[in-house]
Design a protein around this motif. Structure first.
Motif, PDB file in Angstrom:
ATOM      1  N   ALA A  24      98.332  88.447 -25.173  1.00 52.29           N
ATOM      2  CA  ALA A  24      98.669  89.735 -24.583  1.00 52.29           C
ATOM      3  C   ALA A  24     100.081  90.177 -24.948  1.00 52.29           C
ATOM      4  O   ALA A  24     100.377  91.383 -24.986  1.00 52.29           O
ATOM      5  N   GLN A  25     100.990  89.228 -25.241  1.00 50.61           N
ATOM      6  CA  GLN A  25     102.377  89.555 -25.591  1.00 50.61           C
ATOM      7  C   GLN A  25     102.588  89.717 -27.095  1.00 50.61           C
ATOM      8  O   GLN A  25     103.682  90.091 -27.522  1.00 50.61           O
ATOM      9  N   ALA A  75     101.397  91.795 -29.480  1.00 49.54           N
ATOM     10  CA  ALA A  75     101.658  93.120 -30.052  1.00 49.54           C
ATOM     11  C   ALA A  75     103.085  93.560 -29.761  1.00 49.54           C
ATOM     12  O   ALA A  75     103.797  94.075 -30.646  1.00 49.54           O
ATOM     13  N   GLN A  76     103.544  93.361 -28.538  1.00 49.16           N
ATOM     14  CA  GLN A  76     104.916  93.719 -28.189  1.00 49.16           C
ATOM     15  C   GLN A  76     105.918  92.886 -28.985  1.00 49.16           C
ATOM     16  O   GLN A  76     106.967  93.378 -29.417  1.00 49.16           O
ATOM     17  N   GLY A 102     106.257  94.205 -32.479  1.00 50.73           N
ATOM     18  CA  GLY A 102     107.056  95.427 -32.460  1.00 50.73           C
ATOM     19  C   GLY A 102     108.549  95.128 -32.415  1.00 50.73           C
ATOM     20  O   GLY A 102     109.342  95.770 -33.113  1.00 50.73           O
ATOM     21  N   HIS A 121     104.378  96.400 -38.019  1.00 50.50           N
ATOM     22  CA  HIS A 121     104.009  97.554 -37.198  1.00 50.50           C
ATOM     23  C   HIS A 121     102.509  97.804 -37.259  1.00 50.50           C
ATOM     24  O   HIS A 121     101.843  98.072 -36.230  1.00 50.50           O
ATOM     25  N   ALA A 155     100.701  95.104 -35.380  1.00 49.14           N
ATOM     26  CA  ALA A 155     100.907  95.285 -33.939  1.00 49.14           C
ATOM     27  C   ALA A 155      99.979  96.359 -33.389  1.00 49.14           C
ATOM     28  O   ALA A 155      99.389  96.203 -32.298  1.00 49.14           O
ATOM     29  N   ASP A 156      99.830  97.471 -34.118  1.00 46.34           N
ATOM     30  CA  ASP A 156      98.920  98.530 -33.660  1.00 46.34           C
ATOM     31  C   ASP A 156      97.488  98.030 -33.608  1.00 46.34           C
ATOM     32  O   ASP A 156      96.733  98.320 -32.655  1.00 46.34           O
ATOM     33  N   ARG A 176      97.096  95.680 -30.658  1.00 46.96           N
ATOM     34  CA  ARG A 176      97.144  96.411 -29.394  1.00 46.96           C
ATOM     35  C   ARG A 176      95.772  97.044 -29.094  1.00 46.96           C
ATOM     36  O   ARG A 176      95.291  97.012 -27.950  1.00 46.96           O
ATOM     37  N   GLU A 177      95.153  97.594 -30.121  1.00 51.90           N
ATOM     38  CA  GLU A 177      93.819  98.167 -29.926  1.00 51.90           C
ATOM     39  C   GLU A 177      92.807  97.075 -29.607  1.00 51.90           C
ATOM     40  O   GLU A 177      91.928  97.263 -28.748  1.00 51.90           O
ATOM     41  N   GLU A 229      93.425  94.200 -28.128  1.00 54.59           N
ATOM     42  CA  GLU A 229      93.673  93.710 -26.779  1.00 54.59           C
ATOM     43  C   GLU A 229      93.115  94.676 -25.739  1.00 54.59           C
ATOM     44  O   GLU A 229      92.545  94.268 -24.720  1.00 54.59           O
ATOM     45  N   TYR A 230      93.250  95.979 -26.000  1.00 52.27           N
ATOM     46  CA  TYR A 230      92.680  96.976 -25.090  1.00 52.27           C
ATOM     47  C   TYR A 230      91.161  96.834 -25.031  1.00 52.27           C
ATOM     48  O   TYR A 230      90.555  96.840 -23.933  1.00 52.27           O
TER      49      TYR A 230
END
Length: 631
Positions: free
Chosen positions: A458-459, A461-462, A465, A547, A550-551, A554-555, A557-558
């Motif tokens: 969960a961490q 992607a951040q 970044g 980057h 990471a995007d 993030r998708e 993980e969502y």
């Protein structure tokens, strides 16, 4: 709790006979057992001593009890508030026939005198009836309520004696000493309740009905039937003597004794209780037949069943225990070794320049305490490959234990669980608990690793970044990782901190990061490391790559969280259906062991238990696959 209540007839009859006879009239009823109550082996008796001749002092220490003809140790004391519940309900005839000869006025005066003189802890109730029940006051220690209701009574036509008796019975609770006193001057003239119903209700409730009859001749026959059938008595009275009778009753309540004793085991379900009171050189006694309960029956002879563990098994167990104790003692006294992890030993050897020396010569002695010695022995047992695998799993779970310490704790859990099972149910239960002691620590470690992995992913992607931002600002890759360590949170910061330490010791940064992915078993982080490795080999803009990754993460993980929320019901159903049978089994093992003992003490039980475990595992696997969606 079992209780037996006797009526107040003995007390009232004694008072009336004393008023009407010239010779001593208390020869047969000097003391009276009014109430018997049992509670888990303790028997309590409520004894009235008002029939003892005037001038004779009754000392509680001079009260003795015999049970089925044998003396038992007992204690006696005057009744105090809170010792035992005492309740009296007065059923008063308020028909117009009570107007003649001043009977109603004499009755109310006598009841008021009783209210004034009765002990404060005695609950008193009132039922007034004419053609129907007109007034009802529930038993209360506030005697003023009864006095107020008594003053508001008015006479009416009709005499519903049976309705009044039934109402009085309903007011009496099931606890303590209960007395129902009916005062009437005539026969029933129209109750909705019949004589048989009134008698049956009183007998079912265990209430003794005593009657103070102001009637003469045939009018008192029905009331006499009620009293006789319920174990009470009919006391003929004159209106002028009512006040004296009720005053004597109030005085008797003040003189009641509470006698308690413990019934010996084997006294029988039903017993004869004889109370002897010695006063003034004379012995007075009364007898009651009481139900003590099945707990006082003589137990059947218990035949010993088949032992769960034979003599050979007990000898083997004792020998194993002795060997274990001697082994622990030897470890505590002689055991010494290096309980540090393999990586720590290698680093120390490297910095000391002794990497090529004999490993045995490089060991330093540690403290000879039990923990250090035991860990040292476990360290010798654990092989290099096993240590690597266990260390990797412990690191991924965030545990500070070394591989040797974990093995020691694991063995201790298994041994302790097996011992508990052996104490609870013998050899078969010991094997089951031993299996649980082996499996459950690994499941716990896997659970902790899974939770830490979820937080790590969960961490991610951040983290990418932050690293990309550092690279765009001109930092090198290790410097960008150090920024994440300073600004990030656990578990990501801790794992990257370890990678930086390895990089500063000479390990390539990509290899150190690859070790993070292996420890955490994170495919997403492994792909990030692969992208970094490819960029370092072929070139390119690493910040832009990070980057983009990471995007994407993030998708993902969502989407992963959305799928997890949608499948929550199925996963929860799987957990409940899988965990419910074992939980019920363990509950029944403690609550009703005889019910489940056949499962682990007989061959058919072993077969059933094995099939149940197989089917439970199969169902758990199937539900886990149905509820798992790979993203």
């Amino acid at each position: 709790m079992r209780s037996t209540t006797r009526g107040v007839a003995g007390v009232l009859a004694a008072a009336l006979l004393a008023l009407s006879a010239a010779s001593p009239a208390l020869a047969d009823d000097e003391v009276t057992i009014d109430h018997v109550e049992t509670d888990r082996g303790t028997v309590s008796l409520l004894v009235s001593t008002d029939g003892v001749p005037d001038g004779t002092t009754v000392e509680p220490s001079q009260v003795y009890v015999e049970l089925n003809g044998g003396a038992v140790e007992s204690t006696a004391k005057l009744v105090d508030a809170g010792d035992i519940d005492r309740t009296t309900v007065i059923v008063l005839d308020a028909s117009k026939s009570m107007r003649g000869q001043g009977k109603f006025e004499a009755a109310t005066t006598a009841i008021n005198a009783f209210l004034d003189s009765a002990p404060e802890d005695v609950a008193i109730g009132l039922v007034a009836f004419a053609g129907k029940v007109t007034t009802t006051v529930a038993p209360t220690i506030d005697h003023g309520d009864v006095r107020t209701a008594l003053g508001d009574l008015t006479l009416a036509a009709g005499t519903g004696v049976y309705d009044g008796i039934e109402e009085g019975v309903t007011l009496l609770t099931d606890e303590g000493s209960r007395n129902l006193l009916v005062l009437s001057d005539g026969a029933d003239t129209g109750s909705a309740t019949t004589l048989d119903v009134a008698i049956n209700d009183a007998k079912t409730a265990g209430v003794v009905v005593d009657v103070v009859s102001l009637a003469q001749g045939a009018d008192s026959e029905a009331l006499a039937t009620v009293a006789t059938e319920t174990g009470g008595s009919v006391i003929p009275a004159d209106p002028a003597a009512l006040t004296s009778v009720f005053n004597e009753r109030a005085a008797a309540l003040d003189q009641q004794l509470l006698v308690t004793f413990t019934a010996p085991y084997g006294s029988g379900e039903d017993a004869n209780i004889d109370v002897v009171v010695e006063a003034g050189g004379t012995q007075y006694h009364d007898t009651a037949f009481a139900t003590l309960g099945p707990g006082f029956e003589v137990p059947d002879v218990v035949t010993s069943g088949k032992a769960l563990v034979g003599d050979s098994g007990m000898l083997l167990g004792a020998g194993a225990l002795a060997i274990g104790l001697f082994g622990l003692l030897a470890i505590a006294l002689l055991g010494a070794g290096d309980n540090r992890s393999q990586s720590v030993r290698q680093l120390e050897a490297y910095f000391n320049g002794t990497s090529g020396a004999d490993p045995k010569k490089r060991r330093k002695s540690t403290s000879s305490d039990l923990k250090g010695s035991a860990v040292s022995v476990a360290n010798r047992v654990v092989s290099q490959d096993m240590e690597t695998r266990i260390s990797q799993r412990l690191s991924g779970a965030g545990s500070a234990l070394t591989a040797s310490e974990w093995v020691l704790v694991h063995v201790g859990c298994a041994f302790g669980a097996g011992l508990v099972g052996f104490v609870m149910g013998g050899f078969a239960m010991s094997l089951l608990f031993l299996l649980l002691g082996v499996v459950l620590p690994w499941l716990y470690l896997k659970f902790k690793h899974g939770r830490r992995l979820s937080a790590f992913n969960a961490q991610l992607a951040q983290t990418l970044g932050l690293m990309a931002g550092g690279l765009q600002a001109g930092l090198s890759l290790p410097q960008a990782v150090d920024t994440v360590v300073k600004e990030g949170h656990e578990p990501m910061a801790g794992e990257l901190r370890r990678a930086l330490v390895e990089q500063r010791l000479g390990v390539d940064i990509t290899e150190a990061l690859e070790g993070v992915g292996e420890r955490m078993e994170s495919d997403d982080f492994s792909w990030v490391v692969m992208a970094i490795r490819i960029q370092r080999e072929v070139g390119g803009n690493l910040a832009e790559i990070l980057h983009t990754v990471a995007d994407t993460l993030r998708e993902r993980e969502y989407l992963r969280r959305q799928v997890k929320a949608l499948s929550a019901e199925g996963r929860l159903s799987g957990y409940i259906l899988t965990g419910l049978p074992p939980l019920i089994f363990f509950y029944m093992t403690f609550a009703n062991p005889d019910y489940v003992r056949l499962l682990y003490t007989t061959v058919p039980g072993y077969i059933i238990l094995g099939m149940a475990l197989f089917l439970l595992g199969l169902g758990s696997f199937a539900m886990a696959k149905l509820a798992t969606v790979e993203v």
